[in-house]
Write an enzyme that holds these catalytic residues in place. Structure first.
Site: not given
Ligand code: VNL
Ligand code: MN
Length: 347
Positions: A184, A307
Site C-alpha cells: 500500500h 479504498d
Molecule cells: C488517501 C487515500 C489516504 C487512500 C490513504 O491512506 C489511502 C488520501 C492514508 O486521499 O489521502 O489509503
Molecule cells: Mn488505500
C-alpha cells in the site's frame, strides 16, 4: 441495494481501518519534530484541532469504526466483504519496539472482528519491517494462528525498500506461508520528497503512485523474484501504472544489464510483473485503464477494491457493475481473484 447485488459477491480488497492505540501513537508522531512527507497527512488526520469537521479529520472515526457505519455502508451498496488493512502509514513511522507491539495488537483486533463476522470481513496482517526477524515471526502467527489472509506493508520503511537484503526474512516468510503482501502507498521517501511538498502532491493525488511504482520496479530489477520466485505482491490504484511502462522497462533494463548497471535477471520485468504481481482497482475508476490492465496482465490478475473510507463506495460499485466485461470476467474481478489470491473462503 440493486437487483444486481444479489448476483455478485463483491469483495473489496483495499479497505482501511485503524485502532485507537495506533491512532494515538500517530498523534504523538504528528507532534514530534520530523520532516517525513507523511507528516502532512498524519497531522491532518491524527492531530486535527478539536471540533475540526474538515474532510481529513472526519476520517478518523470512520477508520476506527468496524461494525456500525462500515457495515451499513457495505449493506446499502451490496458489498459482501471488506478485506481490511491497517491504514497507511501503519506502524512504519514508529520505533522498532513500538511498531512490533502495535502490529501484533492490530492483528489481534483484526482477527477478532473477522472471527465475529466471518462472511463480512477478511484481513491483511501488519508487521514491523523495522525488525525483520520479529516481523517474520508475527507473519507466521498471523497466518497460522490468527488465520488472516495475507499482509499489508506501506511501502518504504525508514527510506529503504524490499530490494534491501535486510528485509529478506520478511519476503521468505511470505513466500513460505503462501501469503500475498499488499504494498500500500505512503508518501514518497525522503530522497524523493522535495517536489511533492506542494500542490497536494504528497499523497493520493500523485506521490503515492510514484512511491509504490518505484518500490515495485526496485524489487523487479534487483532480482528479488529470482530469489523468491513464488512471492506474490499486490499493488493498488490500477497497478500504480507500472504495466503502462513494461515495454520501456524491459528495453531499458536490458540496456542497463548490458552496461553493468543492473544485475542479470532470469526473466524480464514484464515477466515478473505478470507472474508475481496482482493489481487492484482501488480509487482508480476508469474503464479505459481497467480495459488496458486486463489486456496487459490478464483477467486473473485484476481485483476490485474501493479504498474505503478515503473514497466512497457507491461510485466504486457503479464503476465495476458497468465495466465493459463479460459476466464471467466481472465475477473474477469482483470476487474470484480475491478468493484465490487471499484465500478467502467461497460461499
Ligand atoms: C488517501 C487515500 C489516504 C487512500 C490513504 O491512506 C489511502 C488520501 C492514508 O486521499 O489521502 O489509503
Ligand atoms: Mn488505500
Amino acid at each position: 441495494m440493486t437487483a444486481d447485488s444479489k448476483t455478485h459477491r463483491r469483495i473489496a480488497t483495499e479497505e482501511a481501518f485503524s485502532i485507537p492505540e495506533v491512532a494515538a501513537a500517530l498523534r504523538d508522531v504528528a507532534r514530534a519534530p520530523g520532516n517525513s512527507l507523511d507528516l502532512i497527512l498524519v497531522k491532518r488526520i491524527y492531530d486535527a484541532p478539536k471540533g475540526d469537521t474538515a474532510q481529513m479529520a472526519a476520517l478518523l472515526p470512520r477508520l476506527i469504526d468496524l461494525e456500525d457505519e462500515r457495515l451499513r455502508d457495505m449493506d446499502k451498496n451490496g458489498v459482501a466483504v471488506h478485506l481490511l488493512s491497517l491504514t497507511a502509514p501503519g506502524v512504519q513511522m514508529f520505533d522498532a519496539d513500538t511498531a512490533t507491539e502495535l502490529a501484533a495488537l492490530a492483528n489481534d483486533r483484526l482477527a477478532a472482528v473477522v472471527k465475529k463476522h466471518p462472511t463480512r470481513f477478511a484481513g491483511l496482517a501488519s508487521f514491523a519491517p523495522q525488525s525483520p526477524k520479529r516481523a517474520a515471526k508475527e507473519m507466521e502467527r498471523a497466518i497460522k494462528t490468527l488465520k488472516l489472509n495475507g499482509f499489508v506493508v506501506n511501502s518504504h520503511t525508514n527510506n529503504d525498500y524490499f530490494d534491501d537484503p535486510k528485509f529478506f526474512p520478511i519476503l521468505e516468510a511470505a513466500e513460505a506461508l503462501d501469503a500475498c503482501i499488499y504494498i500500500h502507498p505512503r508518501a514518497p521517501s525522503d530522497g524523493l520528497a522535495a517536489p511533492f511538498r506542494d500542490y497536494g502532491l504528497d499523497s493520493a493525488q500523485w506521490g503515492y503512485g510514484i512511491e509504490v511504482s518505484t518500490h515495485a520496479v526496485r524489487m523487479m530489477v534487483s532480482g528479488v523474484f529470482d530469489r523468491f520466485p513464488k512471492l506474490k505482491i499486490c499493488i493498488g490504484h490500477m497497478g500504480e501504472a507500472v504495466h503502462f511502462w513494461l515495454w520501456r522497462l524491459d528495453y531499458m533494463n536490458k540496456n542497463a544489464q548490458n552496461r553493468g548497471s543492473a544485475p542479470k535477471l532470469k526473466l524480464t520485468p514484464s515477466e515478473y510483473f505478470k507472474r508475481n504481481f496482482v493489481i487492484t482497482t482501488s480509487g482508480q475508476e476508469s474503464h479505459l485503464a481497467l480495459d488496458f490492465s486486463i489486456k496487459a496482465l490478464g483477467i486473473d490478475n485484476v481485483l476490485w477494491a474501493i479504498d474505503y473510507p478515503y473514497q466512497p463506495t457507491a461510485p466504486a460499485v457503479a464503476f465495476m457493475d458497468s465495466a465493459p466485461v463479460s459476466p464471467a470476467e466481472r465475477e473474477k474481478l469482483y470476487h474470484g481473484n480475491a478468493e484465490r489470491v487471499f484465500h478467502i473462503p467461497t460461499v
